[in-house]
Design an enzyme around this catalytic site. Structure first.
Site, PDB file in Angstrom:
ATOM      1  N   LYS A 146       0.797  -1.159   0.258  1.00  0.00           N
ATOM      2  CA  LYS A 146      -0.051  -0.018   0.003  1.00  0.00           C
ATOM      3  C   LYS A 146       0.850   1.396   0.162  1.00  0.00           C
ATOM      4  CE  LYS A 146      -4.075   1.472   2.504  1.00  0.00           C
ATOM      5  NZ  LYS A 146      -4.968   1.871   1.256  1.00  0.00           N
TER       6      LYS A 146
HETATM    7  N1  PMP Z   1      -7.910  -2.194  -2.912  1.00  0.00           N
HETATM    8  C1  PMP Z   1      -7.172  -1.038  -3.162  1.00  0.00           C
HETATM    9  C2  PMP Z   1      -6.545  -0.427  -4.127  1.00  0.00           C
HETATM   10  C3  PMP Z   1      -7.212  -0.126  -1.733  1.00  0.00           C
HETATM   11  O1  PMP Z   1      -6.744   0.958  -1.619  1.00  0.00           O
HETATM   12  C4  PMP Z   1      -7.975  -0.716  -0.519  1.00  0.00           C
HETATM   13  C5  PMP Z   1      -8.099   0.406   0.597  1.00  0.00           C
HETATM   14  N2  PMP Z   1      -7.012  -0.261   1.774  1.00  0.00           N
HETATM   15  C6  PMP Z   1      -8.595  -1.958  -0.763  1.00  0.00           C
HETATM   16  C7  PMP Z   1      -8.525  -2.614  -1.908  1.00  0.00           C
HETATM   17  C8  PMP Z   1      -9.269  -2.474   0.484  1.00  0.00           C
HETATM   18  O2  PMP Z   1      -8.516  -2.777   1.373  1.00  0.00           O
HETATM   19  P1  PMP Z   1      -8.876  -2.829   3.084  1.00  0.00           P
HETATM   20  O3  PMP Z   1     -10.336  -3.622   2.978  1.00  0.00           O
HETATM   21  O4  PMP Z   1      -7.799  -3.311   3.744  1.00  0.00           O
HETATM   22  O5  PMP Z   1      -9.186  -1.351   3.173  1.00  0.00           O
END
Ligand code: PMP
Length: 305
Positions: free
Chosen positions: A159
């Site tokens: 991320k």
């Molecule tokens: N895909 C992307 C590209 C994201 O930015 C996010 C947000 N973090 C998610 C999926 C979902 O991840 P999470 O459920 O851990 O927030």
């Protein structure tokens, strides 16, 4: 617009909101060399307060850093404690929490391995990312002309700040065209994820979500998989195409910010009946119960503070 709270944690200390500043020569500002998390805390069903899946978020933050060869100068336990300390200092129950680690000022070349890594944790009050109306009735999605990053360009499991240029291009494109969220295809042409959420189709009682190959390992996704299976629903991880969305009974997405949001229309075609379907609604309800600590079987997902 984010409303100011009181304190931000920066490099080991709580500082006043307005004093949490960095230099314009911070490496990350120029090249996107940051890794971050989005975490939520909730007011719990019993009146307490808790962070949802705190340890999993911090673990992913460290994994994101590892992928970028970045060393975070704290332990995961220290970051977990710092997140709770920040929430307490701001006296908030339901908040969105943003831990970030980034390469700071020093060398300006790309290599810059000796620049200090700055770590900060902010929080603010953030309602439904795609609006309450979207959560209730679903949003209009559009497939973006920008492909999701290939697995060997940017690293999709990190991320990392720089990765979000891809998401922002897609989000801006579809928003300017009048839609609310961008659905992105991978470089093989299969559906991957949305600009900031994982995606699911439901057809004839089977829920399908793309495998982790080219998508972020969503913590909400992980929770949805567990909840769906606990509810006796069939959920498979498998590739699907754009036209499978056009003929799906239901399509929804998941993310910490967006929580579970139905998609009621894709590329101008109504999804199913054009209204959130029963599987989406059931999962939304169970997720809401899980994050607010109302379901004992998911009690270990909530860290009270
Ligand atoms: N895909 C992307 C590209 C994201 O930015 C996010 C947000 N973090 C998610 C999926 C979902 O991840 P999470 O459920 O851990 O927030």
């Amino acid at each position: 617009m984010v409303d100011k709270l009181k304190k931000i944690w920066m490099n080991g200390k709580l500082v006043d909101w307005d004093n949490a500043q960095v230099h314009v020569l911070s490496h990350a500002l120029h090249y996107g060399t940051s890794v971050f998390e989005g975490v939520r805390s909730y007011e719990l069903a019993d009146g307490g307060r808790g962070v949802f899946r705190l340890k999993e978020h911090t673990k992913r933050l460290f994994e994101s850093a590892r992928i970028l060869l970045m060393t975070i100068p704290y332990t995961e336990d220290q970051i977990n404690d710092a997140i709770l300390e920040t929430l307490k200092a701001n006296d908030v129950k339901g908040a969105y929490i943003r831990p970030i680690a980034f390469i700071g000022e020093g060398a300006m070349g790309l290599y810059a391995v000796n620049n200090p890594v700055t770590v900060s944790i902010s929080c603010w009050v953030w309602g439904a990312y795609l609006g309450e109306e979207g959560v209730r009735n679903g949003i209009r999605g559009k497939v973006s002309s920008y492909a999701r990053m290939h697995v060997n360009t940017h690293m999709t499991k990190s991320k990392a700040g720089g990765n979000y240029i891809n998401s922002i291009l897609a989000k801006r494109e579809v928003s300017l065209a009048g839609y609310e969220e961008a659905i992105m295809l991978d470089t093989d042409g299969y559906v991957s994820e949305c600009s900031g959420e994982n995606i699911y189709v439901v057809k004839d009682g089977v829920i399908k979500t793309p495998p982790l190959t080219a998508v972020l390992n969503g913590i909400t996704r992980n929770s949805v998989i567990r909840i769906a299976r606990d509810e006796g629903l069939t959920l498979v991880e498998g590739r699907f195409t754009r036209d499978e969305m056009y003929v799906a009974d239901e399509v929804f997405m998941s993310g910490t910010a967006a929580e579970l949001t139905p998609i009621r229309e894709i590329d101008d075609r109504p999804v199913g009946t054009g209204k959130p379907g029963p599987v989406t609604k059931l999962l939304q309800e169970r997720y809401r119960q899980a994050v607010t600590g109302a379901l004992p079987k998911y009690a270990d997902w909530v860290t009270r503070f």
